[in-house]
Design a protein around this motif. Sequence first.
Motif, PDB file in Angstrom:
ATOM      1  N   ALA A 172    -115.318  -1.248   0.827  1.00 38.67           N
ATOM      2  CA  ALA A 172    -114.056  -0.207   0.884  1.00 38.67           C
ATOM      3  C   ALA A 172    -113.383  -0.084   2.186  1.00 38.67           C
ATOM      4  N   GLY A 173    -114.121  -0.232   3.325  1.00 39.21           N
ATOM      5  CA  GLY A 173    -113.672   0.203   4.650  1.00 39.21           C
ATOM      6  C   GLY A 173    -112.661  -1.030   4.928  1.00 39.21           C
ATOM      7  N   ALA A 174    -113.150  -2.281   4.555  1.00 35.89           N
ATOM      8  CA  ALA A 174    -112.514  -3.551   4.760  1.00 35.89           C
ATOM      9  C   ALA A 174    -111.040  -3.461   4.294  1.00 35.89           C
ATOM     10  N   ARG A 175    -111.378  -3.044   2.835  1.00 33.15           N
ATOM     11  CA  ARG A 175    -110.089  -2.928   1.999  1.00 33.15           C
ATOM     12  C   ARG A 175    -109.075  -1.902   2.349  1.00 33.15           C
ATOM     13  N   ARG A 176    -109.336  -0.791   2.823  1.00 35.24           N
ATOM     14  CA  ARG A 176    -108.207   0.139   3.501  1.00 35.24           C
ATOM     15  C   ARG A 176    -107.832  -0.568   4.876  1.00 35.24           C
ATOM     16  N   ALA A 177    -108.521  -1.251   5.773  1.00 37.13           N
ATOM     17  CA  ALA A 177    -107.803  -1.956   6.857  1.00 37.13           C
ATOM     18  C   ALA A 177    -107.020  -2.819   6.594  1.00 37.13           C
ATOM     19  N   VAL A 178    -107.362  -3.883   5.524  1.00 35.84           N
ATOM     20  CA  VAL A 178    -106.509  -4.925   5.181  1.00 35.84           C
ATOM     21  C   VAL A 178    -105.268  -4.537   4.328  1.00 35.84           C
ATOM     22  N   ASP A 179    -105.299  -3.268   3.590  1.00 30.99           N
ATOM     23  CA  ASP A 179    -104.379  -2.827   2.789  1.00 30.99           C
ATOM     24  C   ASP A 179    -103.399  -2.106   3.913  1.00 30.99           C
ATOM     25  N   HIS A 180    -103.915  -1.557   4.667  1.00 29.50           N
ATOM     26  CA  HIS A 180    -102.906  -0.908   5.826  1.00 29.50           C
ATOM     27  C   HIS A 180    -102.097  -2.083   6.375  1.00 29.50           C
ATOM     28  N   GLY A 206    -114.342  -7.511   1.250  1.00 25.14           N
ATOM     29  CA  GLY A 206    -113.391  -6.467   1.145  1.00 25.14           C
ATOM     30  C   GLY A 206    -111.933  -7.167   1.440  1.00 25.14           C
ATOM     31  N   TYR A 207    -111.786  -7.833   2.618  1.00 23.33           N
ATOM     32  CA  TYR A 207    -110.814  -8.568   2.925  1.00 23.33           C
ATOM     33  C   TYR A 207    -110.015  -9.398   2.040  1.00 23.33           C
ATOM     34  N   VAL A 208    -111.107 -10.061   1.403  1.00 22.23           N
ATOM     35  CA  VAL A 208    -110.474 -11.230   0.176  1.00 22.23           C
ATOM     36  C   VAL A 208    -109.934 -10.268  -0.884  1.00 22.23           C
ATOM     37  N   ARG A 209    -110.499  -9.300  -1.205  1.00 20.10           N
ATOM     38  CA  ARG A 209    -110.252  -8.378  -2.426  1.00 20.10           C
ATOM     39  C   ARG A 209    -108.881  -7.744  -2.082  1.00 20.10           C
ATOM     40  N   ALA A 210    -108.607  -7.418  -0.934  1.00 22.93           N
ATOM     41  CA  ALA A 210    -107.300  -6.806  -0.692  1.00 22.93           C
ATOM     42  C   ALA A 210    -106.129  -7.765  -0.686  1.00 22.93           C
ATOM     43  N   LEU A 211    -106.375  -9.139  -0.174  1.00 22.67           N
ATOM     44  CA  LEU A 211    -105.368  -9.784  -0.404  1.00 22.67           C
ATOM     45  C   LEU A 211    -105.107 -10.331  -1.675  1.00 22.67           C
ATOM     46  N   ARG A 212    -105.963 -10.566  -2.568  1.00 21.21           N
ATOM     47  CA  ARG A 212    -106.006 -11.069  -3.910  1.00 21.21           C
ATOM     48  C   ARG A 212    -105.063  -9.844  -4.709  1.00 21.21           C
TER      49      ARG A 212
END
Length: 342
Positions: A172-180, A206-212
Amino acid sequence: MSEEGPLKMADVARLANVSMSTVSRALADNPLIPEDRRREIQRIAAEAGYVVNQSARSLRMRKTQTIGVVFPLGHDVGQLISDPFFIEMFGRLADEITTRGYQVLLCRVTDTSEGWLNRIIQSHRQDGLVIVGQSDQHEALNKAADTYLPLVVWGGHLTGQTYCSVGTDNIAGARRAVDHLLGLGRRRIAFLGMLELPEIALRHEGYVRALRAANLDPDPALVIPAHFSFETAYEAARELIESGTPFDAIFAASDIIALAAVQALAAAGVDVPGDVSVVGFDDIAIAAQSTPPLTSVHQDLAKGAKTIVDLLFKRMAGEDAPSATLLPKLVVRKSCGGSPTG
């Protein structure tokens, strides 16, 4: 001390005209002895110069009043406990442990050959263990947890895990960072970190999920191995820059890696955040003081340390306390080019 050597409990018992067991209980503040009598025996012992032999007492009680805090670093022997994240985590753990009347035994382990954790457990130098980081020792931790209850690990929660862990929701933390970063218009986002480590692998997930989710295919050329030491992280960032692979943002698996990347970019004449946005993970104290101040995923180490020690003491009492996951928070500062939040 008497002429014949250190004063013994038998001497205190003789002076107080009570049995040795009564002296032992009184000096341990055992409520089975009336308070007035306890205080009188304690006064007699103090005036006579008697000092409790804690080592002997520990052997008798089979307790050490000590908690071991272990940093397994076989994956990166160059990483030191002087790492800012480790310093803060250890300090907060030590505060929580000593508040409960226990001592702290610090152990940095670089030789993680088979049986290293069992050797620590079988040394009986501690009543419980906190392991800071899973390193590459997930299976060793699982194996130890099968027979040793008072064990709590700081790290990510993994499939098939049997040991108790406390850690931030890394995905979740990584997704928030990459989404931002995506929200700022960045599309070529590099990931710097060691995927062999469970927490870092979760941050990469999380990084990969945000990109996809943004309909972007992750580019393997933008995933750069980077160790936690500043020097090795700087070299990893420099290699990315010199590779010629286009990128407009970096999501680093730790703040130290992110800060090293900022310096490498500056040395190459790349503006942060004008040309490249940078986000870290941990939100260590120096993140807010860097130039530019670093955007980072905040881990609540105060709450984490308290949760670890609470669970450990439950386990020391024989309870099978479950794992816990903390919520991350993205603290936006100038390194990413967004509007600051902290």
